[in-house]
Design an enzyme around this catalytic site. Structure first.
Site, PDB file in Angstrom:
ATOM      1  N   ASP A   1       0.795  -1.231   0.000  1.00 37.90           N
ATOM      2  CA  ASP A   1       0.000   0.000   0.000  1.00 37.90           C
ATOM      3  C   ASP A   1       0.823   1.274   0.000  1.00 37.90           C
ATOM      4  O   ASP A   1       0.300   2.344   0.264  1.00 37.90           O
ATOM      5  CB  ASP A   1      -0.984   0.007   1.175  1.00 37.90           C
ATOM      6  CG  ASP A   1      -0.307   0.161   2.522  1.00 37.90           C
ATOM      7  OD1 ASP A   1       0.903  -0.096   2.626  1.00 37.90           O
ATOM      8  OD2 ASP A   1      -1.001   0.533   3.489  1.00 37.90           O
TER       9      ASP A   1
ATOM     10  N   ARG B   1     -10.854  13.197   2.377  1.00 38.99           N
ATOM     11  CA  ARG B   1     -10.624  11.828   2.840  1.00 38.99           C
ATOM     12  C   ARG B   1      -9.707  11.818   4.065  1.00 38.99           C
ATOM     13  O   ARG B   1      -9.907  11.036   4.993  1.00 38.99           O
ATOM     14  CB  ARG B   1     -10.015  10.986   1.720  1.00 38.99           C
ATOM     15  CG  ARG B   1     -10.990  10.616   0.625  1.00 38.99           C
ATOM     16  CD  ARG B   1     -10.446   9.542  -0.276  1.00 38.99           C
ATOM     17  NE  ARG B   1     -11.452   9.090  -1.225  1.00 38.99           N
ATOM     18  CZ  ARG B   1     -11.387   7.937  -1.891  1.00 38.99           C
ATOM     19  NH1 ARG B   1     -10.366   7.117  -1.684  1.00 38.99           N
ATOM     20  NH2 ARG B   1     -12.336   7.588  -2.739  1.00 38.99           N
TER      21      ARG B   1
END
Length: 218
Positions: free
Chosen positions: A86, A146
């Site tokens: 990630d 976000r």
């Protein structure tokens, strides 16, 4: 789950802080039958300190991430399995460390130490380049929203100007990136939480791209 690719593939998911890399990697790992490699956040002794004082802790934080990512690289290289991670190590060097050096929150001596360590790691037999880098991007406003929704530590209190500069650096970095093939995805084009079918379509797209691409190390 879609048909698996040949073993020992490595996909790196890149993109701004808070863009959704971990969620994306986890969702694609499930669909592709990959193992995951996640950035170590919990137990990081420098992360909260860094957001309080960039000048004091930028070097420490980047060295910590560099070491953790290299350990993960060794683990992945020793495994016959496919992995999706990630964050790429190239973001650490090409964006974060460079940004703090150029802004003066990392000294020249510290930056040279950091880059020399990275260069030494690249030369080891454990280091490997990804077969595909997936770059998640969206507008600056969508990305900052976000970050705020995630609500991690002091990220919400970080000045907007910091995220704006990081955003611009990311866009420049990916435009120059040539180490391996890139698949660029807009975060507005999928919804892994509320519309899982979009994730299924992305998994097929990733498999197709892997089949098209020659291994980056060749």
């Amino acid at each position: 789950m879609v048909e698996s690719a040949p073993a020992n593939k490595l996909i790196s998911v890149a993109g701004m802080v808070g863009i959704g890399k971990t969620t994306f990697a986890d969702a694609m790992a499930h669909r592709l039958g990959y193992r995951t490699s996640f950035e170590k956040v919990d137990g990081n002794p420098y992360l909260d300190l860094f957001y309080k004082d960039f000048n004091r802790w930028a070097f420490h934080l980047q060295i910590f991430f560099l070491g953790e990512r290299f350990k993960e690289t060794k683990r992945i290289s020793a495994s016959p399995d496919n992995f999706i991670q990630d964050r790429s190590i190239y973001e650490d060097t090409g964006i974060f460390a460079k940004m703090h050096y150029e802004k003066g929150t990392m000294s020249e001596a510290d930056y040279r130490t950091y880059t020399s360590l990275f260069e030494a790691m690249v030369m080891t037999p454990y280091f490997r380049r990804p077969d595909l880098l997936i770059y998640l991007h969206g507008s600056l406003d969508a990305t900052v929203n976000r970050i705020c929704r995630r609500g991690r530590g002091l990220e919400k209190e970080t000045p907007h100007s910091y995220w704006q500069e990081m955003y611009q650096r990311y866009e420049q970095w990916i435009s120059d990136f040539s180490i391996c093939p890139v698949l660029k995805l807009d975060i507005d084009d999928y919804d892994l939480v509320n519309d899982p079918d979009t994730g299924d379509a992305l998994a097929v797209l990733i498999q197709e791209r892997l089949k098209e691409n020659v291994h980056c190390g060749s």
